[in-house]
Structure formats: structure tokens, C-alpha cells
Write an enzyme that holds these catalytic residues in place. Structure first.
Site, short mmCIF file in Angstrom:
data_model
loop_
_atom_site.label_atom_id
_atom_site.label_comp_id
_atom_site.label_asym_id
_atom_site.label_seq_id
_atom_site.Cartn_x
_atom_site.Cartn_y
_atom_site.Cartn_z
N ASP B 29 -17.28 67.83 33.81
CA ASP B 29 -16.43 68.02 32.64
C ASP B 29 -15.22 68.93 32.92
O ASP B 29 -14.97 69.88 32.19
CB ASP B 29 -17.24 68.58 31.46
CG ASP B 29 -18.19 67.55 30.89
OD1 ASP B 29 -18.12 66.38 31.32
OD2 ASP B 29 -19.01 67.92 30.02
N HIS B 65 -18.40 63.80 30.45
CA HIS B 65 -17.11 63.38 29.88
C HIS B 65 -16.18 62.80 30.93
O HIS B 65 -15.04 62.49 30.64
CB HIS B 65 -16.41 64.56 29.22
CG HIS B 65 -17.15 65.09 28.03
ND1 HIS B 65 -16.81 66.25 27.39
CD2 HIS B 65 -18.23 64.62 27.39
CE1 HIS B 65 -17.65 66.47 26.40
NE2 HIS B 65 -18.52 65.51 26.39
N HIS B 146 -25.48 68.31 36.04
CA HIS B 146 -24.78 68.37 34.75
C HIS B 146 -25.72 67.81 33.68
O HIS B 146 -25.55 66.70 33.18
CB HIS B 146 -23.48 67.55 34.81
CG HIS B 146 -22.63 67.69 33.59
ND1 HIS B 146 -21.64 68.62 33.47
CD2 HIS B 146 -22.65 67.04 32.40
CE1 HIS B 146 -21.06 68.51 32.29
NE2 HIS B 146 -21.67 67.56 31.60
N HIS B 179 -22.85 71.28 31.53
CA HIS B 179 -23.23 70.56 30.31
C HIS B 179 -23.63 71.47 29.14
O HIS B 179 -23.28 71.20 28.01
CB HIS B 179 -24.38 69.59 30.61
CG HIS B 179 -24.58 68.55 29.53
ND1 HIS B 179 -23.55 67.84 28.99
CD2 HIS B 179 -25.69 68.11 28.90
CE1 HIS B 179 -24.01 67.01 28.09
NE2 HIS B 179 -25.30 67.15 28.00
N HIS B 181 -23.31 74.65 26.88
CA HIS B 181 -22.20 75.54 26.58
C HIS B 181 -22.62 76.98 26.28
O HIS B 181 -21.85 77.74 25.72
CB HIS B 181 -21.39 74.96 25.41
CG HIS B 181 -20.59 73.77 25.81
ND1 HIS B 181 -19.49 73.34 25.13
CD2 HIS B 181 -20.71 72.92 26.85
CE1 HIS B 181 -18.98 72.26 25.71
NE2 HIS B 181 -19.74 71.99 26.76
#
Lengths: 523, 400
Positions: B29, B65, B146, B179, B181
Site C-alpha cells: 500500500d 490496494h 501484508h 495492512h 493501521h
């Protein structure tokens, strides 16, 4: 018109009364203890009779029989025979009527079979009323004596699981096999969330055949272990998930200790929630005698297997508790149960108390959620939850309940039904469980038991009158059982299949193969 | 926001250069989407080239993403340009996923990893992963991933699809996670250091709120020789945050608006990122009566560098909760419109009762239309607007 084929006849009703009917056995037939017989009636209805005692009958007076035996034994009459021996000597079977089947259905019999009526062995067709219910739980095949009929016995899981199941049996009678068969039959239905506390790590099939071999295991079975294999979930529960009330009735504390626990909990609950860690680390709590805290510290270290290393890190010997990992373990398990999955927890490395605590944490959570759902009118949509607990007297024993008060397991046993939560309790000892709880367990799968006290305790709390079945229960072989349930028409003698045979031919789950578009990832 | 994010990334790269790190590992990401805005890409690539020119290699794996429908993402392009190295190398051999290590030349550290796939599909890779080969490998090893992990996800993320850590090869020196947060340093037997640094900055509402409340954002610098000797979290804070929560319960829309304005005017927001969360049930008026753009404008005029408004939990007593069930989405939507159209007070007959409900549903269906192949964004917007105006029979009115 009663039409029993001559060849089928095994005996004839000759005397007796309700629950004690005598049948004379036909000379070339064999009636076994536990056999199911049928006496047909003129209106095409029939009575199912069960043999619970066998005895000799003879037309020859005892003194004559004794003398004749003596003559033969002592060599005075080698060729001595009774006149018409098949007619004069015979076997008498004592039977009871267990069900009356008629056009209107299956009822508890309130009549005797026709006097002098012929009886035959039960056939598959006689049990057409044993249909497969909508949410089937499989128990085995109907057994008549030692003969196995090709008739499967199912009960509706939504009913039996909420009304609790009790499996009393001594070691080696096939308890684990039975539970595996039962769980296999419901796996994949997604109608039952079943929490299995597995102290012997035997249900999942980590080493050998088990639930993992079910075609739906990948999606509908979860396995937690503090020593997980690749892909299994780690059994690690965050200490912050443990509340003081999770220990109610499971760990015995004095009043000052309980006060200290609550004070410490209150102090930490809005501040990280690390109240257990604080006690284990020996932190002071305002208003609590340091000696009480010392005792608690020692006890918590033992119960949870905790210790503090020289760097001050809190570690757990059995690796099942942690102050950093496992924050969502309880939620994950509860969510899986709510989705109708089976969750097996390998508690083989945990102490008794730790195992019960793990169960308590999860059950408290699911019970509280289901209570809320009931309040919101959503309970109907939720799957039934059942908790498999071995050595049930640890939490349901009279002495435990008297000394330590109620725990979450006894609460479920008494009130769980209202919230669609039931127990599947397994025990070698039945007599130590209070009658109030035993009678709430509305399905009992009675396996062989040589201890008379235990048999009597089971018989006294069974859903059907099993007063005469004491001897039959004592003589149950491995894999043989009597299924007594308020949801069964009568106490059905069953043969539980060997798990390995039962699962033969089960389809394998889908094997994963890398998709074409994914191959690009591993250049 | 975009500017802040780019600046934060640049700052992180600068720190890496200043601290003379041996290499950088990005666990997915890098961008929010597989094909991001090219201006953002340009900024990021420029900075990465600077890092590479300073002799610092950048390693990466794909995040959730980083995918595109075509299969080629901007990460691939950056890798092709030689600015980073994807450490996910391997093949599927006899049903087993065999991964190859990428060795960092200077430190001899061995890196291997598994990229994310759409919503948890990466768990399939883990199922077939040949762990034994990876565990046998000698040396300082890093495993990049991730994915959320069952054992370490926070309770509030319990619904998130995650994988059990037992899928990972054991005995690595460092498990670098993306991944999730939330920053966390974890360990379990066999998995000594499992670290989630969390995002450098953030673009999502919940993250913004946490950042505004003071949660530290940044990255880790790991010291090691044969083993790890130090782990340092480097905080990056380009702007300070202000979080302001407001409960409207008991007030009508006018009262709430007035009170909010008054309270907001007292906030010191100069040079700060502001997160404004408005929740509760209005006792009167509609939520749309409240002038939110005005509140945002006030904060920006007060010097706020960015304002994020969260009014997800705001309702009004004039609306009641609607429950609807149906066989499919269309039926449910149709029932919802029919049940709710009565609460809309309009005099135009075409917007009332069944006609209004049907029009609403048609409009929704029209606005939900996907772009056509090769249709530009502009053409797509024009087409949607024209269709909507046609449905509302407003085309001629607006032309006039």
C-alpha cells in the site's frame, strides 16, 4: 387379521402385566437381551416390545430335572433324553412394551399385546416413523439386541442441543467416538455453533482421522491450540479479556480476595484493563492488604501459568494467556459460533482451571450476546449454540456448586435453553450431578457402565422409564448405547458406528490451486 | 490531504537518508489505489530516486490496494524503473508455493514475503506455502507480509478477515507487517518480533481521528547484525491535530448549528489538522438543515490546514430507523423508497408517492452506472449528469 409369517415367529405372549410381559421363545429361534420384538394387533397397529430379562422355563418339575442331570453326569443314563424336549424345556423372555405404532402415530403403550399373540423380531419397515428431521443430528443405527438394523437414528439438532445432551459412560465405552460422529453429522449445516473444549485433543484429528477430514471443515471448523500447526489458530487469550465474573464458581476465593479482585479490576478497567497483569506483577492496590495481594499473585500465577522474567515481561507457561496478543480471540470464537461453525479448542496443555476459564470467557460472551438478541427479537435467526464439556462434574458436581456457587456452565444448564444455548456434557460419574440439572438434560446417550450407582442415577433422570434396563445398560458393549430423549418416541437402543467407518466415502474438500492471474505475483 | 501525505512520505525518505539506513522495506500500500494520481506518483518516484541515488535499496511487497483489474500496478512500473525490488519471488511447484529469498547485498539480510491479494485471498498462498525451506535457511531473515493476523488484531477489528500466524514460517528474525493501521510490536513463541508500524500518515476517517487525538504515526528503524540489536519507532508529525467531538442530542438543527459555531470559534486550529465528529439525534429539523460547509469554512479561515468532518452518527428524530427485507437489492431499495417517500415534503406530484419512489429508484440506478470501456472520466460524468437530468425532466430547464 394378524398375519405373521410362520418363519418369522420367535415367541408367544403367555403371561405377565404392564412392563413385565412373558414370552415363550420358539425352540429354534434366539431371543437376546435387548432385542426389539413386535406384537401385531388386529387393526394393523403393533406394539414394539423390548427384552430386558431372560430365564429358563420347563414343564418338568425341578427334582426330576436335577435327578436326570445327575444320572447323565454320573454315567447311569448316557442316552437318557426328555420326551419332547423342545416342548417341555424353553426360554422365557421378560419384555416391556416401549411403543405402540398405529395409523395415528407412535404413542406410549397403554395396552398389553393380545394374550397368546405371536411375536417376531423388529424389521426395518416397522420403524418407518423414524424419519430424518430437518436439522439432523446422527446418533447411529437402531440395534435390536446385538443385531444392527439398517435404520438411521436422527434427532432434530435445534431441539436436542438447546435441551442439553448428557453422555454418561465409563472409560473405553466409546464416548469420544460418539461425540466425533455426532459433531461430524452437524458440521457444515451451519445451524449449530458448537464450542468443543477438548482436553485430550482428539476431536479435530490432529493425529489421525477427525473432524478436519470433513468436506466442509475448511470453512466451518475452527481449531485453536497453544501449539498450533500451520494454518491453525493460536489459542491465546488476552488477559484484558478476562473479567472477575469469568472466574465465578470456577476458582474459589475468600471474601477479602474477591474484594481485592474487584478493587483492582475497577482501578484498571478504564485504564488499559490490565488488572490481572497488575496483580501478577505485584502492584499495590489502594485499600487492599499486601498479604491478600501476595496470595492472589501466587494463585493467579498458578491458574494462568504466568510469570515475570528478569526484564519485567509477563510470560505464560502454557502460552494460552498473554498481555499483548489475543485481543480478539474471544470475539473471533464467538463470531464463528454465531455463524454456526464448530470451534474445537485444544486444552490438553492447560490446567483444569485454565481450561474451564477459557470456556467460561467464551460462554459468558455468547450468553450475553444471545440475551441481547432475545431482547431485540433477533434470537430466532441465530444458530443454536452448544458447549461440549468433558468431565462435567468439575463444573456441575454437587460439591462444586455447594462450595463455589454457580458457574457459567451450571447457569447454561439451568437457563441456557431460553437463549438457545445448551450443554453437551460428558461424564463418568452421574451420581454427583444434582438431579435438578440431570433432569434438565433432556437427551441422554447412555453407554455401558458397570457401576450400579451410576446406572441408577442415569435411569432415575432418563426421559423414559428405564427402570427395567439396569441389566441391559450394564451389558452394553463398546459402541452400543441407549438413546433416551424427550424428542424420541421411546428409548432407542443404538449402535454407534466406528468414526473411521462412518466417514468412509466422505468427499474431500476443494483443493486450492493457484489461479492463472495470481501466478504473476510469484515471478 | 494529498499534499500532507506526499510530504509525510518525503519526510520519511529524508530521515532514512539522514540516518543512513542500509535499506528500506515497504510492506504494501505505497499508494491508496493501484493506479494513483500521476502527480502523486511523480512526487513519490522523485523521492525514491533520490533514495536510490544515495545507495539505499528499497524493497517492497504488494499491498491490498496495489492491484488493478489489468494486473499491472504502479508498483510494477516503479520496479521496472529499478527504483524498488519486489521481494515476493517464487513459484508453485507440485502444489507447493516455494519462495526465494532476496538478499540485501550490503547487510546480507535475507528478505522474503507474501503480497496481499484482494480481501484475504492471500490466505490461499499461505495454505500452500512451503515453510520448511524458509525455516531451514540460515542467516538474518525478514518475512514481509501484508495481512492482519488473528492473534494480534485489535478487538475492534475482530470482523476483519485475517490469517493465523501459524501460516508463517517460524524462526525469522523480523516479521514486517503491513495492512493494519495500528502500530504494534508483538511476539509469540516461534515468532519473536512481529511488527506493524501502521501508516506513515493516513487517509481514512478512523485513522485521521486517532491521529488527531494524538496517536503517533511513523515507521521503524531496525538495528541488527546477526540478530536484532535495536528497534526504534521514528515518529513523523508534520502537523498537530485537533479532535472535536460534538453530540447534538436534545437540540434541534438550528440550536446545534449555533452552538457548534460558537464552540468551534474557540478552538485553536491554526496550522493544525482538524477532525470534527458530530453525532447524536437532533430533536427537530433535518440533518441537511445544518450547514456543514460553513463550519468547515470557519475552521479553514481559522488557519486549519485540513478539516475532516465525520457526521456518520448524526440522525434526526424526524427520521426513524427503517428496516427492510427482500429477496434482492432492487426489491429492498424499492420498498425503502416506497416506505420513506411520505417523509419528503414536496409539492411536485411527480416526486410524491409511487411516482416519487419510482423516480428515486431510477435515478439511483442511473447514478450507479459504471464507466464504459475506454470512456474518459469527463465523458462518464457528463453522461451520468445528462441521464439524471433527463430522468428528472430538468434538461430543458437547465439549458434555459
Amino acid at each position: 387379521m394378524i398375519v405373521i409369517e410362520e418363519l418369522d415367529i420367535v415367541g408367544q405372549v403367555i403371561a405377565g402385566k404392564v412392563a413385565s410381559i412373558f414370552i415363550r421363545e420358539k425352540s429354534d429361534k434366539k431371543i437376546e437381551l435387548g432385542d426389539l420384538l413386535v406384537a401385531e394387533e388386529i387393526d394393523e397397529s403393533y406394539l414394539i416390545l423390548q427384552v430386558y430379562n431372560l430365564a429358563y422355563g420347563s414343564q418338568i418339575p425341578p427334582l426330576v430335572r436335577e435327578l436326570t442331570a445327575g444320572l447323565k453326569l454320573e454315567g447311569y443314563g448316557g442316552s437318557l433324553e426328555f420326551l419332547d424336549p423342545k416342548l417341555r424345556n424353553y426360554v422365557l423372555a421378560e419384555v416391556k412394551a416401549v411403543a405402540r405404532v398405529s395409523e395415528t402415530g407412535v404413542r406410549i403403550p397403554k395396552v398389553l399385546p393380545g394374550f397368546f399373540s405371536s411375536v417376531r423380531h423388529l424389521k426395518k419397515e416397522d420403524l418407518r416413523f423414524l424419519e430424518k428431521p430437518p436439522n439432523p443430528v446422527y446418533f447411529g443405527k437402531v440395534r435390536s439386541g446385538s443385531k444392527i438394523l439398517d435404520v438411521d437414528v436422527y434427532l432434530d439438532g435445534k431441539e436436542v442441543f438447546t435441551h442439553h445432551i448428557f453422555i454418561p459412560a465409563t472409560t473405553g465405552r466409546g464416548k469420544s467416538n460418539l461425540v466425533k460422529v455426532l459433531l461430524w453429522s452437524v458440521l457444515g449445516q451451519n445451524k449449530f455453533g458448537i464450542l468443543v473444549l477438548d482436553p485430550h485433543d482428539e476431536y479435530y484429528g490432529r493425529n489421525g482421522k477427525g473432524l478436519k477430514d470433513h468436506p466442509d471443515a475448511k470453512t466451518d471448523l475452527k481449531y485453536y491450540s497453544s501449539k498450533p500447526f500451520a494454518g491453525a489458530n493460536t489459542l491465546v487469550i488476552n488477559l484484558k479479556s478476562i473479567m472477575p465474573w469469568h472466574m465465578d464458581g470456577i476458582v474459589e476465593f475468600t471474601d477479602p480476595q474477591l474484594d481485592a479482585i474487584h478493587l483492582c479490576y475497577e482501578e484498571h478497567k478504564d485504564n488499559g484493563g490490565e488488572w490481572i497483569a497488575a496483580i501478577v506483577r505485584g502492584e499495590e492496590v489502594e485499600g487492599v492488604n499486601p498479604r491478600t495481594l501476595n496470595v492472589l499473585q501466587r494463585r493467579f500465577k498458578t491458574i494462568f501459568g504466568l510469570w515475570v522474567n528478569e526484564r519485567g515481561d509477563l510470560l505464560c507457561r502454557n502460552e494460552a494467556f498473554s498481555n499483548s496478543a489475543g485481543e480478539s480471540t474471544t470475539s473471533d470464537i464467538v463470531q464463528a459460533l454465531e455463524k454456526g461453525k464448530i470451534v474445537t479448542i485444544d486444552t490438553s496443555r492447560l490446567t483444569d482451571k485454565a481450561e474451564l476459564l477459557v470456556g467460561s470467557i467464551v460462554i459468558n460472551d455468547i450468553l450475553s450476546r444471545y440475551q441481547n438478541y432475545k431482547g431485540e427479537g433477533k434470537l430466532e435467526d441465530k444458530p443454536v449454540v452448544s458447549v461440549v464439556i468433558e468431565e462435567a462434574p468439575r463444573v456441575l458436581g454437587i460439591d462444586v456448586l455447594q462450595n463455589q456457587g454457580d458457574n457459567i456452565y451450571s447457569t447454561v444448564a439451568r437457563e441456557g435453553r431460553k437463549f438457545k444455548i445448551g450443554l453437551l456434557a460428558i461424564s463418568q460419574l452421574t451420581s454427583v450431578i444434582p438431579t435438578t440439572i440431570l433432569t434438565n438434560m433432556n437427551t441422554k446417550i447412555i453407554l455401558g457402565n458397570e457401576m450400579a450407582t451410576e446406572r441408577h442415577a442415569v435411569i432415575n433422570s432418563a426421559a423414559q422409564d428405564l427402570t427395567e434396563d439396569d441389566r441391559a445398560i450394564a451389558s452394553l458393549d463398546k459402541g452400543e448405547a441407549i438413546l433416551s430423549s424427550i424428542f424420541a418416541n421411546f428409548a432407542v437402543p443404538i449402535q454407534i458406528p466406528l468414526f473411521e467407518d462412518y466417514i468412509k466415502g466422505a468427499k474431500e474438500g476443494d483443493k486450492f490451486s493457484l489461479r492463472k492471474e495470481d501466478k504473476v505475483l510469484f515471478r | 490531504m494529498e499534499k500532507l501525505e506526499v510530504e509525510t512520505f518525503s519526510r520519511a525518505m529524508d530521515i532514512c537518508i539522514e540516518r543512513k539506513v542500509d535499506f528500506i522495506l515497504i510492506c504494501g500500500d505505497l499508494f491508496h489505489v493501484g493506479i494513483p494520481d500521476l502527480a502523486v506518483v511523480k512526487e513519490a518516484v522523485t523521492k525514491m530516486r533520490e533514495v536510490r541515488e544515495d545507495g539505499i535499496p528499497i524493497y517492497a511487497i504488494y499491498g491490498s490496494h496495489d492491484y488493478t483489474p489489468t494486473g499491472t500496478s504502479i508498483i510494477d512500473i516503479i520496479e521496472s524503473a529499478g527504483l524498488l525490488v519486489n521481494v515476493v519471488k517464487g513459484r508453485v511447484d507440485e502444489g507447493k508455493l516455494k519462495l526465494d529469498f532476496v538478499q540485501d547485498e550490503r547487510t546480507r539480510a535475507k528478505l522474503v514475503g507474501i503480497s496481499a491479494r484482494k480481501i484475504g485471498l492471500e490466505s490461499k498462498y499461505y495454505e500452500i506455502l512451503d515453510r520448511e525451506i524458509l525455516e531451514r535457511e540460515e542467516g538474518f531473515k525478514i518475512f514481509a507480509f501484508h495481512s492482519g493476523l488473528d492473534e494480534f488484531k485489535p478487538d475492534y477489528l475482530s470482523q476483519m478477515e485475517t490469517v493465523p500466524i501459524s501460516f508463517f514460517p517460524r524462526g525469522f528474525d523480523y516479521y514486517a507487517g503491513g495492512h493494519i493501521h495500528d502500530r504494534s510490536e508483538n511476539n509469540l513463541p516461534g515468532y519473536e518480533r512481529v511488527v506493524f508500524p501502521g501508516p506513515l500518515f493516513t487517509g481514512y476517517a478512523r485513522d485521521l481521528e486517532r491521529t488527531a487525538k494524538g496517536e503517533k504515526r511513523g515507521f521503524y528503524i531496525v538495528d541488527f547484525d546477526d540478530k536484532i540489536t535495536g528497534l526504534e519507532f521514528v515518529e513523523i508529525r508534520l502537523v498537530n491535530g485537533v479532535y472535536f467531538g460534538y453530540d447534538v442530542t436534545g437540540q434541534n438543527s438550528l440550536q446545534a448549528q449555533k452552538d457548534l459555531k460558537e464552540k468551534i470559534s474557540q478552538l485553536d486550529v491554526k496550522g493544525k489538522m482538524v477532525v470534527l465528529r458530530i453525532r447524536g439525534e437532533l430533536s427537530g429539523g433535518k440533518t441537511s438543515d445544518m450547514n456543514f460547509p460553513n463550519l468547515q469554512e470557519m475552521l479553514l479561515q481559522g488557519g486549519a490546514v485540513y478539516v475532516h468532518l465525520n457526521r456518520f452518527g448524526l440522525t434526526s428524530r424526524e427520521y426513524t430507523a427503517i428496516k427492510s427485507a427482500g429477496e434482492d437489492l432492487t426489491t429492498i431499495e424499492s420498498r425503502l423508497f416506497q416506505d420513506n417517500i411520505g417523509s419528503v415534503n414536496v409539492s411536485v406530484p411527480g416526486l410524491q408517492s409511487d411516482l416519487g419512489a419510482k423516480l428515486s429508484q431510477d435515478l439511483l440506478r442511473s447514478l450507479r452506472g459504471e464507466p464504459k470501456t475506454n470512456e474518459s472520466k469527463r465523458d462518464y460524468e457528463v453522461r451520468l449528469r445528462e441521464n439524471a437530468l433527463e430522468l428528472l425532466q430538468l434538461g430543458e430547464v437547465l439549458e434555459d
